[in-house]
Write a protein that holds these residues in place. Structure first.
Motif, mmCIF file in Angstrom:
data_model
loop_
_atom_site.group_PDB
_atom_site.id
_atom_site.type_symbol
_atom_site.label_atom_id
_atom_site.label_comp_id
_atom_site.label_asym_id
_atom_site.label_seq_id
_atom_site.Cartn_x
_atom_site.Cartn_y
_atom_site.Cartn_z
ATOM 1 N N SER A 1 0.833 -1.206 0.000
ATOM 2 C CA SER A 1 0.000 0.000 0.000
ATOM 3 C C SER A 1 0.865 1.251 0.000
ATOM 4 N N LEU A 2 1.957 1.205 0.769
ATOM 5 C CA LEU A 2 2.818 2.378 0.851
ATOM 6 C C LEU A 2 3.531 2.618 -0.471
ATOM 7 N N ARG A 3 3.878 1.493 -1.134
ATOM 8 C CA ARG A 3 4.581 1.616 -2.410
ATOM 9 C C ARG A 3 3.676 2.186 -3.494
ATOM 10 N N ARG A 4 2.388 1.943 -3.342
ATOM 11 C CA ARG A 4 1.444 2.345 -4.381
ATOM 12 C C ARG A 4 1.428 3.873 -4.532
ATOM 13 N N ASN A 5 1.716 4.560 -3.446
ATOM 14 C CA ASN A 5 1.641 6.014 -3.495
ATOM 15 C C ASN A 5 2.898 6.592 -2.871
ATOM 16 N N LYS A 6 3.983 6.536 -3.668
ATOM 17 C CA LYS A 6 5.312 6.824 -3.113
ATOM 18 C C LYS A 6 5.423 8.252 -2.581
ATOM 19 N N ALA A 7 4.910 9.203 -3.350
ATOM 20 C CA ALA A 7 5.062 10.615 -2.956
ATOM 21 C C ALA A 7 4.392 10.859 -1.605
ATOM 22 N N LEU A 8 3.194 10.284 -1.462
ATOM 23 C CA LEU A 8 2.455 10.492 -0.228
ATOM 24 C C LEU A 8 3.154 9.831 0.955
ATOM 25 N N THR A 9 3.636 8.592 0.735
ATOM 26 C CA THR A 9 4.363 7.901 1.798
ATOM 27 C C THR A 9 5.570 8.729 2.202
ATOM 28 N N ALA A 10 6.308 9.214 1.201
ATOM 29 C CA ALA A 10 7.498 10.013 1.477
ATOM 30 C C ALA A 10 7.112 11.235 2.300
ATOM 31 N N LEU A 11 5.997 11.848 1.940
ATOM 32 C CA LEU A 11 5.557 13.055 2.649
ATOM 33 C C LEU A 11 5.260 12.755 4.114
ATOM 34 N N MET A 12 4.569 11.618 4.338
ATOM 35 C CA MET A 12 4.221 11.268 5.715
ATOM 36 C C MET A 12 5.472 10.949 6.525
ATOM 37 N N VAL A 13 6.369 10.160 5.920
ATOM 38 C CA VAL A 13 7.609 9.789 6.617
ATOM 39 C C VAL A 13 8.441 11.042 6.908
ATOM 40 N N LEU A 14 8.519 11.920 5.921
ATOM 41 C CA LEU A 14 9.322 13.132 6.071
ATOM 42 C C LEU A 14 8.769 14.016 7.194
#
Lengths: 433, 407
Positions: free
Chosen positions: A12-25
């Motif tokens: 699921s996280l891979r499906r939306n990389k930009a969003l995952t990156a944003l949350m992690v960041l």
């Protein structure tokens, strides 16, 4: 089941990389800022002498005249020579040391090193056993040296490295201010943070390079560093022993609460006695703080550091709200998928766990990122010019705290979206498709 | 644009909408206060000193061993330093602005007063005012024959009564005798009084340990220092000559007496820079956090906006098929963002005010100026609109044909 959930989460996280990156960041930035400022706060407000701090006390008296007297005022922060010596010789505590800061010109035997100033501590002998000062070579001086104003010195490991290349220098002669001193001891590495025993030259200043008997320093009129407060008439620098000025710090070691109470009574009696003699004019006004009490009383932790910690907590809060919002939107968007899982038999609890694993993964990754950012942040703090800058290091307890904070905060942030998302009614989701 | 349909849609996304509002509110509150703190720090760093800062350098010299005939040595040093080309004036002084070492005294206006009026700093040193470049605005400067040796005054109480006058700053005069001329008025230090003979426009005190409000409470006495009781030589020169003069001064002092330690060769600009370094660092850090906060918030809006657009693709398609223009769709998302931002900003302002009250209580900060609120609001509206523009354009690009497809 956990492995499967983990797999689902990663997909699921891979499906939306930009969003995952944003949350992690966002999590990483918040955690990094928090850990940096909390570590600095933790270091600066720590116990400078663990294990001993509850036995060390700082007596204060009020020897001033009636000029400017207000009953609510605290006694002066230091003692006069006369009171210091009286209390020292009374020997009512388990140990006692009278001291002041100073600076001495060091004249190295090697011509390659130009004469330079070194911070010094002029103190009586109990300083070393009382503060548990570690010795690398030799030993400290004793009471007889104090009484005889002996020309003896104890030097720090750092100064020993500079002057004697780290070799055992005890017994050697060191020329300071044109006077020959015999080195009797070399300290091992030692730094108390905050510099609790004398806060006049910066609360986080480094420990001194040279230690000399107080009487010796006074006889030789060595330069002092610190604060001098005078009242009434006369602050003749040639007669600081009789001048109406406070300029010395007195520390006493009191091993039991009974002794603390007895010492406080003794201070009141001493003040009354001095008033009868006509030396003191004010009613007895004494304080007897232990180390942490004394640091609190002096508000040593810089206000800016506290402010920075509040700021970082606020920043973390915004980052968490941001992540909760994004996770919620993301989970809700998958209502259909979750509806299918529910229809195929997954319980609400299982769906909830699955989503929580996903938010946990974000938290963990954010935590690792936050840790790296905290290390970077502390490195930046160490580049700052403040005198406490060099102290900003992450210790093990703070490291563990970082991780707990990161994962805890994100799991907490994941609770609401996960709970909200697992409320979906399977039938409704299936029907809409 | 009709707001009602937007509100009814938002009602279906209560929690998400609430989170956006909360995020904007927190960002607004923190950024407003952080920017205010930055402005306070920058203002502090601009503090006026009243002296010719760009023309001054300081060098410290400490004799080793017993000082013998400090008076004569001082005169030799001063004469030699004056010989350096480009040096306009030299003084040996007890304290220098923007350092952390200061000499202070409580003063009274009446010897019978129970509590002192205030605490002010004491500057000593021959030619101090002309070297520092403090501007005399009333009265006169000290005559050369008025100076007494500090060494003797310190050891002989009767001499303390012989001090002929004191020069104070305008701010101190105004504090002690509001609305009156300070000239000729007595100040009591202990039991002895001394009359004000001159007033300078400004002369900042060192260390500022009593708070910035008392920064200009300074007094200058006609007392001469020597190498036994002072170490700070201050030289005045043209700004371009400062480095050269410092190097020459160090060499001159060493030559005049090699048995001493010379250190802290600095221009006053550097000394000032170091004095305010914590303020500079704090302002930098606050600015960094502000930027990070705004970026995180903007990215959060972009992320949520994208989600909502993706989620409502079909609805958008239906609206387009029913006749809504691209512009209508674009405006829909922009208005939605504007509404959320407005609620967030309103909440944020209340929060900002609360944080400001807390800071006023614990950090002696003044009240947040009123203009911060409209400016903060406009900035956040603009950031919100900029952040939502991308997702809104993507929404506007959804073709009407989407309505005819199922999922």
């Amino acid at each position: 089941m956990f492995g499967y959930y983990l797999d689902l989460a990663l997909r699921s996280l891979r499906r939306n990389k930009a969003l995952t990156a944003l949350m992690v960041l966002a999590i990483a930035l918040g955690i990094g800022a928090c850990m940096t400022t909390l570590t600095v706060l933790h270091v600066l407000s720590g116990d400078p002498i663990p294990g001993r701090s509850t036995q060390l006390y700082y007596p204060q008296l009020d020897p001033r005249d009636m000029d400017g007297y207000r009953p609510e005022d605290d006694p002066p922060a230091q003692v006069t020579w006369i009171d210091g010596m009286n209390l020292l010789h009374a020997r009512r505590a388990d140990r006692q040391a009278l001291m002041t800061g100073g600076a001495v010109p060091i004249q190295p035997a090697q011509s390659a090193i130009e004469p330079f100033f070194e911070d010094a501590r002029y103190t009586t002998a109990d300083f070393f056993p009382m503060f548990d000062v570690p010795m690398l070579y030799g030993h400290a001086w004793n009471q007889a040296d104090d009484e005889g104003s002996a020309r003896v010195a104890v030097i720090s490991r750092k100064l020993n490295d500079k002057l004697f290349q780290g070799k055992d220098s005890t017994g050697q002669t060191l020329l300071m201010n044109d006077v020959a001193f015999r080195i009797v001891g070399v300290l091992d590495s030692w730094r108390v943070t905050p510099h609790f025993y004398d806060l006049n030259n910066g609360s986080y200043s480094e420990d001194e390079g040279v230690y000399l008997p107080l009487t010796t320093a006074k006889d030789l009129k060595l330069a002092r560093n610190g604060s001098t407060d005078c009242w009434g008439k006369g602050s003749d620098p040639d007669h600081m022993d009789t001048a109406p000025c406070v300029w010395l710090q007195l520390w006493v070691q009191l091993d039991t609460p009974a002794k603390v109470a007895a010492y406080k009574t003794f201070l009141v009696h001493y003040s009354q006695e001095q008033k009868t003699l006509g030396r003191f004019q004010r009613p007895p006004n004494v304080r007897l703080d232990d180390v942490m009490g004394w640091l609190d009383f002096n508000k040593v932790v810089p206000g800016d550091v506290r402010l920075q910690a509040w700021l970082a907590l606020g920043f973390l809060l915004v980052c968490l709200v941001n992540t909760v919002g994004l996770m919620l939107a993301k989970f809700l968007r998958r209502s259909a998928e979750l509806g299918v899982r529910r229809a195929l038999g997954a319980s609400r609890r299982e769906v909830f766990m699955q989503l929580l694993v996903e938010s946990g993964v974000i938290g963990l990754t954010g935590g690792v990122g936050g840790l790296l950012l905290a290390l970077l942040g502390l490195w930046l703090v160490r580049k700052q010019p403040s005198d406490y800058a060099a102290l900003a290091h992450l210790d093990l307890s703070m490291l563990a705290a970082t991780f707990l904070l990161a994962v805890g905060a994100t799991l907490l942030a994941g609770l609401l979206p996960a709970w909200r998302a697992c409320q979906v009614t399977p039938a409704l989701q299936l029907k809409s498709n | 644009m009709d707001v009602l349909p937007i509100l009814s849609t938002l009602r279906r996304h209560k929690i998400t909408a609430l989170l956006v509002v909360l995020e904007i509110a927190l960002t607004c509150a923190i950024v407003c206060n952080a920017v205010f703190l930055i402005s306070q720090r920058l203002e502090r760093m601009q503090m006026t000193s009243g002296i010719a800062e760009h023309e001054l350098v300081q060098i410290q010299a400490f004799g080793i061993g017993k000082p013998d005939d400090a008076r004569a040595h001082t005169q030799e040093d001063l004469a030699a330093l004056r010989q350096i080309p480009g040096v306009k004036s030299v003084a040996l002084v007890n304290e220098v602005p923007f350092t952390n070492s200061s000499w202070n005294s409580s003063i009274k206006l009446d010897p019978k007063q129970k509590l002192p009026t205030l605490n002010a700093t004491q500057y000593f040193g021959e030619d101090l005012l002309s070297t520092f470049g403090a501007k005399l605005v009333a009265g006169r400067n000290f005559n050369p024959d008025e100076y007494l040796e500090f060494r003797q005054v310190q050891r002989d109480e009767t001499l303390q009564k012989k001090v002929t006058g004191v020069i104070i700053t305008r701010a101190l005069g105004e504090k002690l005798w509001p609305g009156q001329s300070a000239l000729g008025k007595p100040i009591y230090l202990g039991d002895d009084s001394v009359r004000v003979i001159g007033v300078v426009e400004g002369l900042i005190r060192p260390s500022l340990f009593n708070g910035d409000d008392t920064a200009q409470w300074s007094m200058v006495f006609p007392l001469r220092m020597d190498t036994g009781n002072a170490s700070r030589y201050v030289l005045r020169t043209a700004p371009k000559d400062r480095e050269r003069v410092l190097a020459a001064a160090a060499a001159t002092l060493r030559k005049a007496n090699p048995h001493r330690i010379i250190q802290d060769k600095k221009t006053l600009d550097d000394i000032r820079g170091e004095f305010f370094q914590d303020d500079r660092a704090m302002a930098g850090l606050l600015a960094g956090v502000c930027i990070a906060l705004l970026v995180v918030t903007a990215l959060g809006i972009v992320g949520l906006g994208s989600f909502w657009v993706a989620q409502r693709r079909r609805t958008i398609g239906v609206r387009r098929a029913l006749g809504a223009t691209r512009r209508n769709i674009l405006h829909y998302f922009q208005t939605e963002n504007f509404l959320l931002a407005t609620i967030g900003i309103a909440l944020g302002m209340v929060l900002a005010y609360g944080i400001n009250l807390f800071l006023m209580l614990h950090y002696e900060l003044p009240r947040l100026p009123a203009y911060y609120f409209p400016v903060g609001a406009v900035v956040l509206w603009l950031i919100g609109q900029a952040a939502v523009l991308g997702p809104a354009m993507r929404a506007a690009a959804v073709p009407p044909v989407v309505a005819t497809r199922s999922v």
